[in-house]
Design a protein around this motif. Structure first.
Motif, PDB file in Angstrom:
ATOM      1  N   THR A 192       1.240 -41.572  46.401  1.00 51.66           N
ATOM      2  CA  THR A 192       2.188 -41.862  47.475  1.00 51.66           C
ATOM      3  C   THR A 192       2.044 -40.814  48.561  1.00 51.66           C
ATOM      4  OG1 THR A 192       4.469 -42.465  47.977  1.00 51.66           O
ATOM      5  CG2 THR A 192       4.142 -40.537  46.543  1.00 51.66           C
ATOM      6  N   TYR A 193       2.773 -41.010  49.639  1.00 51.87           N
ATOM      7  CA  TYR A 193       2.779 -40.057  50.741  1.00 51.87           C
ATOM      8  C   TYR A 193       3.567 -38.807  50.357  1.00 51.87           C
ATOM      9  CZ  TYR A 193       1.274 -43.941  53.677  1.00 51.87           C
ATOM     10  OH  TYR A 193       0.584 -44.979  54.218  1.00 51.87           O
ATOM     11  N   HIS A 194       3.190 -37.679  50.914  1.00 52.88           N
ATOM     12  CA  HIS A 194       4.008 -36.477  50.798  1.00 52.88           C
ATOM     13  C   HIS A 194       5.218 -36.699  51.708  1.00 52.88           C
ATOM     14  CE1 HIS A 194       5.344 -32.362  51.259  1.00 52.88           C
ATOM     15  NE2 HIS A 194       4.648 -32.082  50.169  1.00 52.88           N
ATOM     16  N   PRO A 195       6.398 -36.278  51.298  1.00 55.16           N
ATOM     17  CA  PRO A 195       7.581 -36.496  52.142  1.00 55.16           C
ATOM     18  C   PRO A 195       7.429 -35.973  53.575  1.00 55.16           C
ATOM     19  CG  PRO A 195       8.259 -35.824  49.966  1.00 55.16           C
ATOM     20  CD  PRO A 195       6.751 -35.693  50.004  1.00 55.16           C
ATOM     21  N   SER A 196       6.690 -34.912  53.762  1.00 56.90           N
ATOM     22  CA  SER A 196       6.532 -34.377  55.120  1.00 56.90           C
ATOM     23  C   SER A 196       5.734 -35.323  56.024  1.00 56.90           C
ATOM     24  CB  SER A 196       5.878 -33.004  55.095  1.00 56.90           C
ATOM     25  OG  SER A 196       4.524 -33.105  54.673  1.00 56.90           O
ATOM     26  N   GLN A 219       8.889 -45.206  60.280  1.00 55.61           N
ATOM     27  CA  GLN A 219       9.736 -46.057  59.436  1.00 55.61           C
ATOM     28  C   GLN A 219       8.915 -46.713  58.334  1.00 55.61           C
ATOM     29  OE1 GLN A 219      13.103 -46.361  59.351  1.00 55.61           O
ATOM     30  NE2 GLN A 219      12.709 -47.525  57.495  1.00 55.61           N
ATOM     31  N   GLU A 220       7.683 -47.104  58.646  1.00 57.58           N
ATOM     32  CA  GLU A 220       6.813 -47.716  57.640  1.00 57.58           C
ATOM     33  C   GLU A 220       6.453 -46.721  56.538  1.00 57.58           C
ATOM     34  OE1 GLU A 220       2.403 -49.738  57.405  1.00 57.58           O
ATOM     35  OE2 GLU A 220       3.543 -49.929  59.267  1.00 57.58           O
ATOM     36  N   VAL A 221       6.114 -45.491  56.924  1.00 60.02           N
ATOM     37  CA  VAL A 221       5.786 -44.451  55.939  1.00 60.02           C
ATOM     38  C   VAL A 221       7.012 -44.157  55.086  1.00 60.02           C
ATOM     39  CG1 VAL A 221       5.129 -42.023  55.643  1.00 60.02           C
ATOM     40  CG2 VAL A 221       3.929 -43.439  57.308  1.00 60.02           C
ATOM     41  N   VAL A 265       6.424 -38.291  56.611  1.00 60.59           N
ATOM     42  CA  VAL A 265       7.412 -39.037  57.393  1.00 60.59           C
ATOM     43  C   VAL A 265       7.722 -38.272  58.678  1.00 60.59           C
ATOM     44  CG1 VAL A 265       9.771 -39.951  57.422  1.00 60.59           C
ATOM     45  CG2 VAL A 265       8.418 -40.071  55.315  1.00 60.59           C
ATOM     46  N   LEU A 266       7.932 -36.977  58.551  1.00 61.58           N
ATOM     47  CA  LEU A 266       8.278 -36.162  59.713  1.00 61.58           C
ATOM     48  C   LEU A 266       7.105 -35.950  60.651  1.00 61.58           C
ATOM     49  CD1 LEU A 266      10.416 -33.474  57.869  1.00 61.58           C
ATOM     50  CD2 LEU A 266      11.209 -35.507  59.090  1.00 61.58           C
ATOM     51  N   ARG A 267       5.894 -35.947  60.118  1.00 63.09           N
ATOM     52  CA  ARG A 267       4.704 -35.699  60.936  1.00 63.09           C
ATOM     53  C   ARG A 267       4.209 -36.946  61.660  1.00 63.09           C
ATOM     54  NH1 ARG A 267       2.517 -33.544  56.090  1.00 63.09           N
ATOM     55  NH2 ARG A 267       0.998 -35.205  56.266  1.00 63.09           N
ATOM     56  N   THR A 268       4.683 -38.116  61.283  1.00 61.45           N
ATOM     57  CA  THR A 268       4.236 -39.354  61.927  1.00 61.45           C
ATOM     58  C   THR A 268       4.922 -39.462  63.292  1.00 61.45           C
ATOM     59  OG1 THR A 268       3.972 -40.382  59.766  1.00 61.45           O
ATOM     60  CG2 THR A 268       4.068 -41.849  61.651  1.00 61.45           C
ATOM     61  N   PRO A 269       4.130 -39.468  64.379  1.00 60.49           N
ATOM     62  CA  PRO A 269       4.725 -39.385  65.715  1.00 60.49           C
ATOM     63  C   PRO A 269       5.388 -40.673  66.216  1.00 60.49           C
ATOM     64  CG  PRO A 269       2.338 -39.484  65.883  1.00 60.49           C
ATOM     65  CD  PRO A 269       2.672 -39.408  64.418  1.00 60.49           C
ATOM     66  N   ASP A 270       4.880 -41.809  65.841  1.00 67.76           N
ATOM     67  CA  ASP A 270       5.396 -43.083  66.322  1.00 67.76           C
ATOM     68  C   ASP A 270       6.581 -43.521  65.461  1.00 67.76           C
ATOM     69  OD1 ASP A 270       4.852 -46.350  65.730  1.00 67.76           O
ATOM     70  OD2 ASP A 270       4.974 -45.724  67.822  1.00 67.76           O
ATOM     71  N   ALA A 271       7.689 -43.913  66.097  1.00 65.98           N
ATOM     72  CA  ALA A 271       8.906 -44.265  65.356  1.00 65.98           C
ATOM     73  C   ALA A 271       8.706 -45.444  64.409  1.00 65.98           C
ATOM     74  CB  ALA A 271      10.041 -44.562  66.331  1.00 65.98           C
ATOM     75  N   ALA A 272       7.990 -46.455  64.838  1.00 63.19           N
ATOM     76  CA  ALA A 272       7.757 -47.625  63.980  1.00 63.19           C
ATOM     77  C   ALA A 272       6.883 -47.240  62.785  1.00 63.19           C
ATOM     78  CB  ALA A 272       7.110 -48.754  64.768  1.00 63.19           C
ATOM     79  N   ALA A 273       5.844 -46.468  63.030  1.00 66.61           N
ATOM     80  CA  ALA A 273       4.971 -46.023  61.940  1.00 66.61           C
ATOM     81  C   ALA A 273       5.723 -45.081  61.008  1.00 66.61           C
ATOM     82  CB  ALA A 273       3.727 -45.339  62.500  1.00 66.61           C
TER      83      ALA A 273
END
Length: 65
Positions: free
Chosen positions: A33-37, A49-51, A39-47
């Motif tokens: 799975t993704y590391h929780p961080s 939310q997907e992460v 989510v914070l590092r993803t710059p686009d709001a829609a992306a």
């Protein structure tokens, strides 16, 4: 440099294609799975939310295991 995928599984992991899948590691199973961080590092709001949704779904899988 050593990352968690190398330490636990002995190989590099492609998160995009292996996320949400259980993988055997010795006698244990691990869930990619993704590391929780991420989510914070993803710059686009829609992306972002997907992460976040993917991470929550993966944690629910672990909780139900």
């Amino acid at each position: 440099m050593c990352s968690s995928d190398l330490s636990v599984l002995g190989r590099k992991v492609q998160i995009a294609s292996e996320r949400g899948n259980w993988i055997a590691s010795g006698e244990q199973r691990v869930l990619v799975t993704y590391h929780p961080s991420a989510v914070l590092r993803t710059p686009d709001a829609a992306a972002q939310q997907e992460v976040y949704s993917s991470l929550v779904a993966d944690l629910a899988l672990v909780h139900g295991a």
